[in-house]
Design a protein around this motif. Structure first.
Motif, PDB file in Angstrom:
ATOM      1  N   ASP A 109      43.803  20.605   5.164  1.00 12.28           N
ATOM      2  CA  ASP A 109      44.102  19.444   4.324  1.00 12.28           C
ATOM      3  C   ASP A 109      43.307  18.173   4.184  1.00 12.28           C
ATOM      4  O   ASP A 109      43.351  17.419   3.293  1.00 12.28           O
ATOM      5  N   ARG A 110      42.719  17.898   5.318  1.00  8.65           N
ATOM      6  CA  ARG A 110      41.867  16.833   5.308  1.00  8.65           C
ATOM      7  C   ARG A 110      40.447  17.151   5.218  1.00  8.65           C
ATOM      8  O   ARG A 110      39.372  16.175   5.446  1.00  8.65           O
ATOM      9  N   CYS A 111      39.866  18.334   5.171  1.00 12.00           N
ATOM     10  CA  CYS A 111      38.514  19.023   4.900  1.00 12.00           C
ATOM     11  C   CYS A 111      37.839  18.622   6.350  1.00 12.00           C
ATOM     12  O   CYS A 111      36.770  18.244   6.387  1.00 12.00           O
ATOM     13  N   ALA A 112      38.690  18.714   7.490  1.00 12.21           N
ATOM     14  CA  ALA A 112      38.228  18.403   8.837  1.00 12.21           C
ATOM     15  C   ALA A 112      37.442  19.625   9.455  1.00 12.21           C
ATOM     16  O   ALA A 112      37.062  19.516  10.666  1.00 12.21           O
ATOM     17  N   GLU A 113      37.968  20.771   9.123  1.00 10.13           N
ATOM     18  CA  GLU A 113      37.958  22.240   9.764  1.00 10.13           C
ATOM     19  C   GLU A 113      36.696  22.697   8.893  1.00 10.13           C
ATOM     20  O   GLU A 113      36.367  22.928   7.758  1.00 10.13           O
ATOM     21  N   ARG A 114      35.559  23.358  10.305  1.00 14.09           N
ATOM     22  CA  ARG A 114      34.472  23.814   9.664  1.00 14.09           C
ATOM     23  C   ARG A 114      34.972  25.384   9.431  1.00 14.09           C
ATOM     24  O   ARG A 114      35.244  26.025  10.228  1.00 14.09           O
ATOM     25  N   LEU A 115      34.316  25.649   8.266  1.00 17.30           N
ATOM     26  CA  LEU A 115      34.514  27.143   7.931  1.00 17.30           C
ATOM     27  C   LEU A 115      33.215  27.923   8.716  1.00 17.30           C
ATOM     28  O   LEU A 115      33.395  29.112   8.938  1.00 17.30           O
ATOM     29  N   CYS A 116      32.120  27.453   8.832  1.00 12.84           N
ATOM     30  CA  CYS A 116      30.839  28.249   9.373  1.00 12.84           C
ATOM     31  C   CYS A 116      30.879  27.631  11.019  1.00 12.84           C
ATOM     32  O   CYS A 116      31.128  26.860  11.311  1.00 12.84           O
ATOM     33  N   PRO A 117      30.291  28.860  11.418  1.00 13.51           N
ATOM     34  CA  PRO A 117      30.039  28.660  12.966  1.00 13.51           C
ATOM     35  C   PRO A 117      28.832  27.610  13.272  1.00 13.51           C
ATOM     36  O   PRO A 117      28.089  27.247  12.294  1.00 13.51           O
ATOM     37  N   ASP A 118      28.737  27.144  14.317  1.00 14.18           N
ATOM     38  CA  ASP A 118      27.855  26.183  14.369  1.00 14.18           C
ATOM     39  C   ASP A 118      26.245  26.887  14.495  1.00 14.18           C
ATOM     40  O   ASP A 118      26.070  27.927  14.632  1.00 14.18           O
ATOM     41  N   GLY A 119      25.543  25.872  13.677  1.00 12.71           N
ATOM     42  CA  GLY A 119      23.850  26.331  13.227  1.00 12.71           C
ATOM     43  C   GLY A 119      24.120  27.121  11.928  1.00 12.71           C
ATOM     44  O   GLY A 119      22.899  27.408  11.565  1.00 12.71           O
ATOM     45  N   GLN A 145      25.508  31.393   5.171  1.00 15.03           N
ATOM     46  CA  GLN A 145      24.134  32.276   5.394  1.00 15.03           C
ATOM     47  C   GLN A 145      23.025  31.355   5.753  1.00 15.03           C
ATOM     48  O   GLN A 145      21.996  31.806   6.108  1.00 15.03           O
ATOM     49  N   MET A 146      23.251  29.884   5.184  1.00 15.28           N
ATOM     50  CA  MET A 146      22.085  28.987   5.711  1.00 15.28           C
ATOM     51  C   MET A 146      22.137  28.673   6.989  1.00 15.28           C
ATOM     52  O   MET A 146      22.865  27.887   7.647  1.00 15.28           O
ATOM     53  N   PRO A 147      20.838  28.827   7.650  1.00 10.36           N
ATOM     54  CA  PRO A 147      20.495  28.236   8.828  1.00 10.36           C
ATOM     55  C   PRO A 147      20.276  26.635   9.110  1.00 10.36           C
ATOM     56  O   PRO A 147      19.706  26.319   8.192  1.00 10.36           O
ATOM     57  N   CYS A 148      20.905  25.959  10.051  1.00 10.33           N
ATOM     58  CA  CYS A 148      20.610  24.618   9.829  1.00 10.33           C
ATOM     59  C   CYS A 148      19.186  24.469  10.526  1.00 10.33           C
ATOM     60  O   CYS A 148      18.828  25.128  11.407  1.00 10.33           O
TER      61      CYS A 148
END
Length: 372
Positions: free
Chosen positions: A343-353, A360-363
């Motif tokens: 609701d607040r866009c505070a939850e990450r969809l992607c795992p760390d990194g 699919q894009m690595p940090c």
């Protein structure tokens, strides 16, 4: 033009880039666009610097052993930030043509021209919403062979046959006059007379012998002959009677021979002579022409989207979205960037990194070095 340049030109044309629009064009609106930037941020980290000489016998004299030294060193990390910039686009109902925003008619004006969003102005002898019918008044249909079923010589739509009742006649077929106490186009207005009926066409009050005035508000004196009424102009709602014209000059918000008809939607001012210029669903005050913007928009003509972080009526509400996300200007719903949800866009969809639309894009971060 070379193929690469031509492809770039066509891409820019398809995207409707705002660089070619004039911000002073009354039909140009603004909106906020998000974009990402990559920067390096520095911060200090503590490191332990081990002594150069080991302590051989710490059990004999521990206080004489050298201790590790804490030092601070500057390290860098790559940070992706979301920012916003204002862009220009043609307002709803308009499209860009040669750098200007011109009205758009969803249906082509076959024998006429588009003068306002979805509004055609037909050339002589052509009728209909798209100026494609050559039917004469009184008939309709593809072959113009169906008579209008409209009373009192009323016209009908050349394609649907729907009657267009003049003022004072009741839809749908214009056979009956307005019911008592009603007047005007489609009998939509209430008489403004003090306990007296009014003319179904103009709204003029039909006063009893003992009263006079535009709204029958003036009492007449009585003598042996009967009632003696003072001479009063027929203008309603503050109109000024023009004897040379035989009609009234109406104040802002009113029109008609006696100023009894409110301005139709889209017009305002004296005699309803000014055209409203409100965009994005804004409504025009028929007296002043001031635009009352729909939620999510602001400005004197409702051309501007709410600033980032604001939403609602008059942009008076504050968004409650996580840092980097903006909210929908109409109702405050958060518009999440790629990789975030909730609701607040505070939850990450992607795992760390990982990041991106499909995670699919690595940090990419600069390596951090420590002292040994």
């Amino acid at each position: 033009m070379s193929p690469p340049l031509r492809a770039l030109f066509l891409l820019a044309l398809g995207l409707g880039l705002s660089g070619t629009l004039n911000p002073k064009d009354p039909n140009t609106c603004s909106f906020w666009e998000s974009f990402t930037t990559t920067t390096k941020e520095s911060h200090s980290r503590p490191f332990s610097l081990l002594p150069s000489e080991p302590c051989d016998r710490p059990w004999e004299s521990p206080h004489t052993c050298p201790r590790p030294t804490v030092v601070y060193r500057t390290v860098y990390r790559q940070v992706v930030k979301t920012e916003h910039r204002m862009r220009l686009q043609c307002c709803r109902g308009f499209y860009e043509s040669s750098g200007a925003c011109v009205p758009l008619c969803a249906r082509e004006c076959v024998h006429g021209r588009c003068v306002a969003p979805n509004q055609c102005q037909c050339v002589q002898d052509w009728r209909g919403d798209d100026c494609s019918s050559a039917c004469a008044l009184g008939v309709w249909g593809p072959q113009c062979d169906k008579p209008c079923n409209c009373g009192n010589s009323s016209s009908c739509d050349p394609k649907s046959g729907a009657c267009s009742c003049p003022s004072g006649l009741r839809p749908p077929h214009c056979f009956r006059p307005c019911s008592p106490g009603r007047y005007g186009p489609a009998c939509q207005f209430s008489c403004q007379c003090h306990g007296a009926p009014c003319d179904p066409q103009t709204g003029a009050c039909l006063c009893p012998p003992e009263r006079t005035g535009p709204s029958c508000e003036v009492s007449c004196s009585q003598d042996s002959v009967g009632f003696s009424c003072p001479s009063t102009p027929p203008c309603q709602n503050g109109g000024v009677f023009q004897a040379s014209r035989g009609s009234c000059s109406c104040p802002p918000g009113w029109m008609g021979t006696i100023c009894s008809l409110p301005c139709p939607e889209g017009f305002y001012g004296p005699n309803c002579s000014q055209e409203c210029r409100c965009h994005n669903g804004g409504l025009c005050d028929r007296f002043t022409g001031q635009c009352h913007c729909a939620p999510g928009y602001t400005g004197d003509r409702c051309r501007e989207e709410c600033p980032v972080g604001r939403f609602g009526q008059d942009c008076a509400e504050t968004c409650d979205c996580a840092t980097g996300a903006r909210c929908f200007p109409a109702n405050g719903a958060c518009l999440c960037e790629h990789g975030f949800t909730g609701d607040r866009c505070a939850e990450r969809l992607c795992p760390d990194g990982l990041y991106g639309l499909s995670c699919q894009m690595p940090c990419t971060c600069d390596p951090e070095h420590s002292l040994k």
